[in-house]
Design an enzyme around this catalytic site. Structure first.
Site, PDB file in Angstrom:
ATOM      1  N   ASP A 246       0.838  -1.200   0.000  1.00 37.84           N
ATOM      2  CA  ASP A 246       0.000   0.000   0.000  1.00 37.84           C
ATOM      3  C   ASP A 246       0.876   1.255   0.000  1.00 37.84           C
ATOM      4  OD1 ASP A 246      -1.991   1.866   0.234  1.00 37.84           O
ATOM      5  OD2 ASP A 246      -2.553   1.344   2.305  1.00 37.84           O
ATOM      6  N   LYS A 253       1.539   7.894   0.709  1.00 39.99           N
ATOM      7  CA  LYS A 253       1.847   7.886   2.142  1.00 39.99           C
ATOM      8  C   LYS A 253       3.116   8.704   2.357  1.00 39.99           C
ATOM      9  CE  LYS A 253      -0.352   3.588   3.584  1.00 39.99           C
ATOM     10  NZ  LYS A 253      -1.407   4.252   4.374  1.00 39.99           N
ATOM     11  N   ASP A 322      -5.870   6.395  -0.617  1.00 41.64           N
ATOM     12  CA  ASP A 322      -5.260   5.599   0.447  1.00 41.64           C
ATOM     13  C   ASP A 322      -6.316   4.855   1.272  1.00 41.64           C
ATOM     14  OD1 ASP A 322      -3.210   4.512   1.889  1.00 41.64           O
ATOM     15  OD2 ASP A 322      -2.761   6.314   3.046  1.00 41.64           O
ATOM     16  N   GLU A 324      -8.073   2.469   0.289  1.00 39.68           N
ATOM     17  CA  GLU A 324      -8.265   1.476  -0.777  1.00 39.68           C
ATOM     18  C   GLU A 324      -8.807   0.151  -0.267  1.00 39.68           C
ATOM     19  OE1 GLU A 324      -5.505   1.821   0.840  1.00 39.68           O
ATOM     20  OE2 GLU A 324      -5.029  -0.263   1.280  1.00 39.68           O
ATOM     21  N   ARG A 326     -11.085  -0.622   1.936  1.00 40.75           N
ATOM     22  CA  ARG A 326     -12.546  -0.703   1.988  1.00 40.75           C
ATOM     23  C   ARG A 326     -13.160  -0.868   0.594  1.00 40.75           C
ATOM     24  NH1 ARG A 326     -12.849   4.973   5.006  1.00 40.75           N
ATOM     25  NH2 ARG A 326     -10.870   4.115   5.746  1.00 40.75           N
TER      26      ARG A 326
HETATM   27  N1  BES Z   1      -3.358   0.033   5.160  1.00 41.07           N
HETATM   28  C1  BES Z   1      -3.761   1.273   5.727  1.00 41.07           C
HETATM   29  C2  BES Z   1      -4.069   1.161   7.218  1.00 41.07           C
HETATM   30  C3  BES Z   1      -2.917   0.827   8.111  1.00 41.07           C
HETATM   31  C4  BES Z   1      -2.201   1.828   8.754  1.00 41.07           C
HETATM   32  C5  BES Z   1      -2.572  -0.486   8.350  1.00 41.07           C
HETATM   33  C6  BES Z   1      -1.141   1.510   9.581  1.00 41.07           C
HETATM   34  C7  BES Z   1      -1.509  -0.809   9.184  1.00 41.07           C
HETATM   35  C8  BES Z   1      -0.804   0.188   9.802  1.00 41.07           C
HETATM   36  C9  BES Z   1      -5.004   1.770   5.016  1.00 41.07           C
HETATM   37  O1  BES Z   1      -5.128   1.423   3.687  1.00 41.07           O
HETATM   38  C10 BES Z   1      -4.966   3.252   5.076  1.00 41.07           C
HETATM   39  O2  BES Z   1      -4.147   3.840   4.421  1.00 41.07           O
HETATM   40  N2  BES Z   1      -5.861   3.853   5.861  1.00 41.07           N
HETATM   41  C11 BES Z   1      -5.958   5.261   5.984  1.00 41.07           C
HETATM   42  C12 BES Z   1      -7.376   5.639   5.630  1.00 41.07           C
HETATM   43  C13 BES Z   1      -7.604   7.090   5.461  1.00 41.07           C
HETATM   44  C14 BES Z   1      -6.897   7.625   4.230  1.00 41.07           C
HETATM   45  C15 BES Z   1      -9.099   7.308   5.319  1.00 41.07           C
HETATM   46  C16 BES Z   1      -5.650   5.622   7.431  1.00 41.07           C
HETATM   47  O3  BES Z   1      -6.033   4.858   8.324  1.00 41.07           O
HETATM   48  O4  BES Z   1      -4.991   6.620   7.646  1.00 41.07           O
HETATM   49 ZN    ZN Z   2      -4.191  -0.264   3.098  1.00 41.40          ZN
HETATM   50 MN    MN Z   3      -4.199   2.782   2.367  1.00 39.79          MN
END
Ligand code: BES
Ligand code: ZN
Ligand code: MN
Length: 473
Positions: A246, A253, A322, A324, A326
């Site tokens: 990701d 990120k 990001d 993604e 869901r």
């Molecule tokens: N894969 C991440 C969530 C994540 C963060 C998993 C840290 C493990 C460790 C997910 O795809 C993500 O990026 N989530 C974002 C969502 C936001 C952009 C709505 C988040 O949680 O910041």
């Molecule tokens: Zn993710």
């Molecule tokens: Mn993500």
């Protein structure tokens, strides 16, 4: 590794491991090592302590279990034998259990012992140390020691498979690799398997899944495994988030993406669970779906503000690329409900940083519209040290995901309730299934442990789902 249960002679084994419950210290020493006195200042059986001594021609390793050990603690204590005390181990080893351990703690010990063979040195010249030839004698008093040992072996194998899938780097575990993994499993255990490639995914309407995969050179794969049992008591559907890396997509990120090979922890958990259920031949039907994609960036990558379709027929405004996980889960859930009609539906996903903000690295966030399912999962996890705790699915949070341009949006753009709004998004794609649970495992699936210097896969969900299923049978 070869197990020998309750062998008659043990003389050849130089290393003998004796677990000691703190309250039984004297008794244990007297029955196992008559005539040996050890000052309690040196060893008292407290948890996480050990003591070595020689006794006749043997090396004795005493392992303190404390007063009332739990599953997780016993698992970890036994995992240390081959990780921390490997200098004591030669060709044979003898695990000399006390009589009064429960079957559950025997299982924990045998699982943990085998997990000690795992290491992440996959790409080192000398390769990881092999314990294939190690002979393990086990003195155990259980009503069915053979069955117990076999189950423990399969649990350990499944957990290590989940470790490996998460720990291998994202050039080794790609969506096509996960598809091959599923095909190999299906072949070995006689399961049904379907791998939907992008062309077919389009005709099946898996548009949200395809949108996320568009920016990657690696082909997305929508993976389905079917395990069927003639005497099935119920049909369980599992969905695991399979983002093999990701980057965040165009909403890249910026705070670092170093750990994001672990964004398929949900996929690893449901795949390894499928292996375990099939090996144990449990009487259920199980359908497992892994939408596998890489969230990457190039000229075809999906853009923030795109409106995309979905399998459920809802249009989605992509506020943030990001968010993604869901999107691919939405298609996974909808496809599973429509095509398989399972009695219960559970998804596991490393979905939000917000769930880490809430529970840290201690517990998964649990969401469910079915109280029985929710309690069942919480209790099963509590027993074996894979904790989850409920958060609400109140309707007000769904309103946060309303879009002006489409049926729903993938992010509300606000710095609160991130895990809950993500869960509400998922729920919109379950076709109002009456028994659905979502486990946000972002904080628990890839963690720091005493067994490695970097974060590694935890296999969170594998033993939890097994224990949950066993309780329903
Ligand atoms: N894969 C991440 C969530 C994540 C963060 C998993 C840290 C493990 C460790 C997910 O795809 C993500 O990026 N989530 C974002 C969502 C936001 C952009 C709505 C988040 O949680 O910041
Ligand atoms: Zn993710
Ligand atoms: Mn993500």
């Amino acid at each position: 590794m070869q197990f020998k249960l309750n062998p008659k002679t043990l003389s050849e084994s130089r290393l003998r491991v004796i677990p000691v419950l703190e309250n039984d210290l004297e008794q244990t020493l007297e029955s196992k090592l008559p005539g040996t006195a050890i000052s309690t200042a040196l060893f008292s059986g407290k948890k996480d302590t050990h003591f070595t001594l020689s006794h006749e021609s043997q090396l004795i390793l005493l392992l303190g279990l404390g007063k009332e050990p739990d599953y997780r603690q016993v698992e970890n204590t036994f995992r240390r034998i081959l990780t921390k005390h490997s200098s004591l181990v030669e060709k044979e080893i003898y695990l000399d259990f006390p009589d009064n351990l429960s079957d559950s703690l025997f299982e924990a010990a045998l699982v943990g012992f085998q997990l000690g063979t795992y290491s992440i040195g996959f790409f080192k010249k000398e390769g990881p140390k092999s314990f294939k030839k190690l002979k393990v004698g086990v003195r155990i008093s259980s009503s069915n020691p053979k069955n117990l040992a076999l189950t423990a072996q399969r649990i350990a194998d499944a957990k290590m498979e989940a470790f490996r899938l998460v720990d291998l780097p994202p050039n080794k575990i790609t969506p096509p690799n996960l598809a091959d993994w599923a095909k190999n499993l299906a072949k070995r255990l006689n399961l049904g398997v379907k791998v939907i490639d992008p062309k077919r995914a389009k005709s099946e309407g898996l548009e949200a899944f395809l949108a996320v995969g568009r920016g990657s050179a690696k082909e997305p794969k929508f993976i389905i495994l079917e395990y069927r049992h003639p005497k099935a008591k119920f049909h369980l559907g599992l969905v695991g988030k399979g983002v093999t890396f990701d980057t965040g997509g165009l909403n890249i990120k910026t705070q670092g993406m170093h750990h994001m090979k672990s964004d398929m922890g949900g996929a690893a958990a449901v795949l390894a669970t499928t292996q375990l259920i099939a090996e144990l031949q449990l009487p259920i039907h199980l359908t497992t779906i892994v939408p596998a994609v890489e969230n990457a960036i190039d000229k075809d990558a999906y853009l923030p503000s795109e409106v995309i379709g979905s399998h459920a027929g809802l249009s989605i405004e992509v506020v943030d690329t990001d968010a993604e996980g869901r999107l691919i889960l939405a298609d996974g859930l909808s496809y599973l409900v429509k095509n398989y009609k399972p009695d219960h539906l559970i998804d596991l996903a490393t979905l939000t940083g917000s769930s880490i903000g809430t529970f840290g690295y201690e517990s998964a966030a649990l969401f469910s519209n079915d109280g029985g399912l929710s309690h069942g999962l919480q209790e099963a996890g509590e027993e074996i040290g894979e904790k989850s705790w409920p958060l609400p699915l109140w309707e007000v949070y769904a309103r946060e995901m309303d879009s002006e341009i489409a049926d729903i949006r993938n992010y509300h753009g606000k710095p609160f309730a991130g895990a809950i709004t993500a869960a509400k998004f998922l729920q919109a794609f379950t076709h109002e299934h009456p028994s659905w649970a979502h486990l946000d495992i972002a904080g628990v699936s890839f963690t720091d442990t005493e067994f490695a210097k970097t974060k590694t896969g935890s296999a969170f969900g594998v033993n939890l789902l097994l224990k949950f299923i066993q309780k329903q049978l």
